[in-house]
Design a protein around this motif. Structure first.
Motif, PDB file in Angstrom:
ATOM      1  N   CYS A  41      34.008  55.189  47.191  1.00 32.51           N
ATOM      2  CA  CYS A  41      33.955  55.403  45.737  1.00 32.51           C
ATOM      3  C   CYS A  41      34.824  56.571  45.286  1.00 32.51           C
ATOM      4  O   CYS A  41      35.390  56.525  44.195  1.00 32.51           O
ATOM      5  N   PHE A  42      34.938  57.595  46.112  1.00 33.00           N
ATOM      6  CA  PHE A  42      35.665  58.798  45.724  1.00 33.00           C
ATOM      7  C   PHE A  42      37.091  58.853  46.254  1.00 33.00           C
ATOM      8  O   PHE A  42      37.787  59.850  46.039  1.00 33.00           O
ATOM      9  N   LYS A  43      37.564  57.765  46.892  1.00 34.92           N
ATOM     10  CA  LYS A  43      38.953  57.723  47.353  1.00 34.92           C
ATOM     11  C   LYS A  43      39.906  57.732  46.164  1.00 34.92           C
ATOM     12  O   LYS A  43      39.581  57.238  45.081  1.00 34.92           O
ATOM     13  N   GLU A  44      41.075  58.272  46.410  1.00 32.60           N
ATOM     14  CA  GLU A  44      42.150  58.221  45.409  1.00 32.60           C
ATOM     15  C   GLU A  44      42.446  56.758  45.112  1.00 32.60           C
ATOM     16  O   GLU A  44      42.527  55.931  46.023  1.00 32.60           O
ATOM     17  N   GLY A  45      42.568  56.424  43.876  1.00 29.97           N
ATOM     18  CA  GLY A  45      42.872  55.051  43.473  1.00 29.97           C
ATOM     19  C   GLY A  45      43.605  55.088  42.153  1.00 29.97           C
ATOM     20  O   GLY A  45      44.406  55.993  41.908  1.00 29.97           O
ATOM     21  N   VAL A  46      43.322  54.125  41.292  1.00 30.74           N
ATOM     22  CA  VAL A  46      43.881  54.159  39.945  1.00 30.74           C
ATOM     23  C   VAL A  46      43.403  55.435  39.258  1.00 30.74           C
ATOM     24  O   VAL A  46      44.163  56.099  38.556  1.00 30.74           O
ATOM     25  N   LEU A  47      42.141  55.780  39.492  1.00 36.69           N
ATOM     26  CA  LEU A  47      41.631  57.077  39.049  1.00 36.69           C
ATOM     27  C   LEU A  47      41.839  58.075  40.183  1.00 36.69           C
ATOM     28  O   LEU A  47      41.631  57.747  41.352  1.00 36.69           O
ATOM     29  N   SER A  48      42.225  59.273  39.841  1.00 34.33           N
ATOM     30  CA  SER A  48      42.417  60.310  40.853  1.00 34.33           C
ATOM     31  C   SER A  48      41.061  60.827  41.335  1.00 34.33           C
ATOM     32  O   SER A  48      40.038  60.651  40.658  1.00 34.33           O
ATOM     33  N   GLN A  49      41.062  61.506  42.465  1.00 31.67           N
ATOM     34  CA  GLN A  49      39.835  62.135  42.949  1.00 31.67           C
ATOM     35  C   GLN A  49      39.344  63.178  41.948  1.00 31.67           C
ATOM     36  O   GLN A  49      38.142  63.354  41.761  1.00 31.67           O
ATOM     37  N   LYS A  50      40.255  63.843  41.300  1.00 31.05           N
ATOM     38  CA  LYS A  50      39.910  64.829  40.273  1.00 31.05           C
ATOM     39  C   LYS A  50      39.155  64.150  39.129  1.00 31.05           C
ATOM     40  O   LYS A  50      38.101  64.630  38.699  1.00 31.05           O
ATOM     41  N   GLU A  51      39.675  63.048  38.635  1.00 29.15           N
ATOM     42  CA  GLU A  51      39.014  62.322  37.550  1.00 29.15           C
ATOM     43  C   GLU A  51      37.637  61.817  37.990  1.00 29.15           C
ATOM     44  O   GLU A  51      36.670  61.880  37.223  1.00 29.15           O
ATOM     45  N   LYS A  52      37.554  61.350  39.216  1.00 28.60           N
ATOM     46  CA  LYS A  52      36.281  60.840  39.725  1.00 28.60           C
ATOM     47  C   LYS A  52      35.247  61.963  39.831  1.00 28.60           C
ATOM     48  O   LYS A  52      34.064  61.741  39.546  1.00 28.60           O
ATOM     49  N   GLN A  53      35.664  63.164  40.213  1.00 28.04           N
ATOM     50  CA  GLN A  53      34.730  64.292  40.271  1.00 28.04           C
ATOM     51  C   GLN A  53      34.251  64.663  38.873  1.00 28.04           C
ATOM     52  O   GLN A  53      33.071  64.991  38.683  1.00 28.04           O
ATOM     53  N   LEU A  54      35.134  64.615  37.886  1.00 29.16           N
ATOM     54  CA  LEU A  54      34.725  64.904  36.507  1.00 29.16           C
ATOM     55  C   LEU A  54      33.719  63.867  36.005  1.00 29.16           C
ATOM     56  O   LEU A  54      32.736  64.217  35.343  1.00 29.16           O
ATOM     57  N   ILE A  55      33.943  62.617  36.334  1.00 31.25           N
ATOM     58  CA  ILE A  55      32.993  61.557  35.962  1.00 31.25           C
ATOM     59  C   ILE A  55      31.651  61.812  36.636  1.00 31.25           C
ATOM     60  O   ILE A  55      30.588  61.739  36.000  1.00 31.25           O
ATOM     61  N   ALA A  56      31.686  62.106  37.937  1.00 33.21           N
ATOM     62  CA  ALA A  56      30.452  62.347  38.683  1.00 33.21           C
ATOM     63  C   ALA A  56      29.692  63.549  38.123  1.00 33.21           C
ATOM     64  O   ALA A  56      28.457  63.518  38.029  1.00 33.21           O
ATOM     65  N   LEU A  57      30.423  64.581  37.736  1.00 34.31           N
ATOM     66  CA  LEU A  57      29.769  65.735  37.131  1.00 34.31           C
ATOM     67  C   LEU A  57      29.066  65.333  35.845  1.00 34.31           C
ATOM     68  O   LEU A  57      27.924  65.722  35.593  1.00 34.31           O
ATOM     69  N   GLY A  58      29.728  64.543  35.025  1.00 35.16           N
ATOM     70  CA  GLY A  58      29.109  64.075  33.786  1.00 35.16           C
ATOM     71  C   GLY A  58      27.838  63.283  34.038  1.00 35.16           C
ATOM     72  O   GLY A  58      26.820  63.477  33.365  1.00 35.16           O
ATOM     73  N   ILE A  59      27.870  62.409  35.021  1.00 31.13           N
ATOM     74  CA  ILE A  59      26.678  61.609  35.355  1.00 31.13           C
ATOM     75  C   ILE A  59      25.568  62.516  35.880  1.00 31.13           C
ATOM     76  O   ILE A  59      24.401  62.361  35.514  1.00 31.13           O
ATOM     77  N   ALA A  60      25.927  63.472  36.733  1.00 33.45           N
ATOM     78  CA  ALA A  60      24.930  64.400  37.275  1.00 33.45           C
ATOM     79  C   ALA A  60      24.285  65.217  36.157  1.00 33.45           C
ATOM     80  O   ALA A  60      23.064  65.430  36.151  1.00 33.45           O
ATOM     81  N   LEU A  61      25.100  65.669  35.203  1.00 36.29           N
ATOM     82  CA  LEU A  61      24.559  66.410  34.064  1.00 36.29           C
ATOM     83  C   LEU A  61      23.607  65.548  33.250  1.00 36.29           C
ATOM     84  O   LEU A  61      22.516  65.981  32.885  1.00 36.29           O
ATOM     85  N   HIS A  62      24.028  64.342  32.973  1.00 31.76           N
ATOM     86  CA  HIS A  62      23.206  63.445  32.152  1.00 31.76           C
ATOM     87  C   HIS A  62      21.888  63.115  32.846  1.00 31.76           C
ATOM     88  O   HIS A  62      20.850  63.013  32.194  1.00 31.76           O
ATOM     89  N   SER A  63      21.914  62.995  34.167  1.00 33.38           N
ATOM     90  CA  SER A  63      20.695  62.657  34.899  1.00 33.38           C
ATOM     91  C   SER A  63      19.881  63.887  35.294  1.00 33.38           C
ATOM     92  O   SER A  63      18.832  63.764  35.918  1.00 33.38           O
ATOM     93  N   GLN A  64      20.390  65.095  34.946  1.00 28.49           N
ATOM     94  CA  GLN A  64      19.686  66.349  35.213  1.00 28.49           C
ATOM     95  C   GLN A  64      19.447  66.575  36.704  1.00 28.49           C
ATOM     96  O   GLN A  64      18.418  67.109  37.116  1.00 28.49           O
ATOM     97  N   ASP A  65      20.410  66.176  37.526  1.00 25.54           N
ATOM     98  CA  ASP A  65      20.316  66.316  38.982  1.00 25.54           C
ATOM     99  C   ASP A  65      21.021  67.601  39.399  1.00 25.54           C
ATOM    100  O   ASP A  65      22.241  67.633  39.550  1.00 25.54           O
ATOM    101  N   GLU A  66      20.240  68.681  39.584  1.00 26.86           N
ATOM    102  CA  GLU A  66      20.836  69.993  39.819  1.00 26.86           C
ATOM    103  C   GLU A  66      21.678  70.053  41.084  1.00 26.86           C
ATOM    104  O   GLU A  66      22.739  70.680  41.099  1.00 26.86           O
ATOM    105  N   TYR A  67      21.229  69.428  42.172  1.00 26.09           N
ATOM    106  CA  TYR A  67      22.028  69.448  43.399  1.00 26.09           C
ATOM    107  C   TYR A  67      23.375  68.761  43.177  1.00 26.09           C
ATOM    108  O   TYR A  67      24.413  69.256  43.605  1.00 26.09           O
TER     109      TYR A  67
END
Length: 121
Positions: A41-67
């Protein structure tokens, strides 16, 4: 920020990795498959790894998952995200998550950025 707070992100990452290691010992097949899935899921693809980390951060924030918030702030920084890029991702997430997202952003995200940047020095 005191010494205990300064190391909280690092401590949380250590606890997560230790817990994952113990889980891997107890459930090696599941852990291996989960790890393979997330690596894909986090491999470089059409979306960069950087973009994927930003997306994941947004999801983590929305789900209130501190870890996951801590883990993906680190992932964002490791992939070269600027603080501004992280805060813009926070803003988009806050558009969906409202006050709960902002409460994590103005505390945990800011603390993680500061702590993890200090560890790089």
């Amino acid at each position: 920020m005191d010494t205990v707070s300064r190391n909280s992100s690092e401590t949380a990452l250590h606890h997560y990795k230790a817990g994952l290691g113990l889980f891997t010992q107890k459930m090696p097949n599941l852990a291996r498959q989960y790890n393979a899935f997330t690596e894909e899921c986090f491999k470089e693809g059409v979306l960069s790894q950087k973009e994927k980390q930003l997306i994941a951060l947004g999801i983590a924030l929305h789900s209130q998952d501190e870890y996951c918030i801590i883990y993906h702030v680190k992932g964002c920084l490791d992939q070269g995200c600027s603080e501004q890029e992280i805060y813009e991702a926070v803003g988009v997430t806050a558009a969906f998550g409202g006050g709960a997202t902002m409460s994590q952003a103005v505390t945990l995200v800011q603390e993680c950025i500061e702590e993890l940047n200090q560890l790089k020095q």
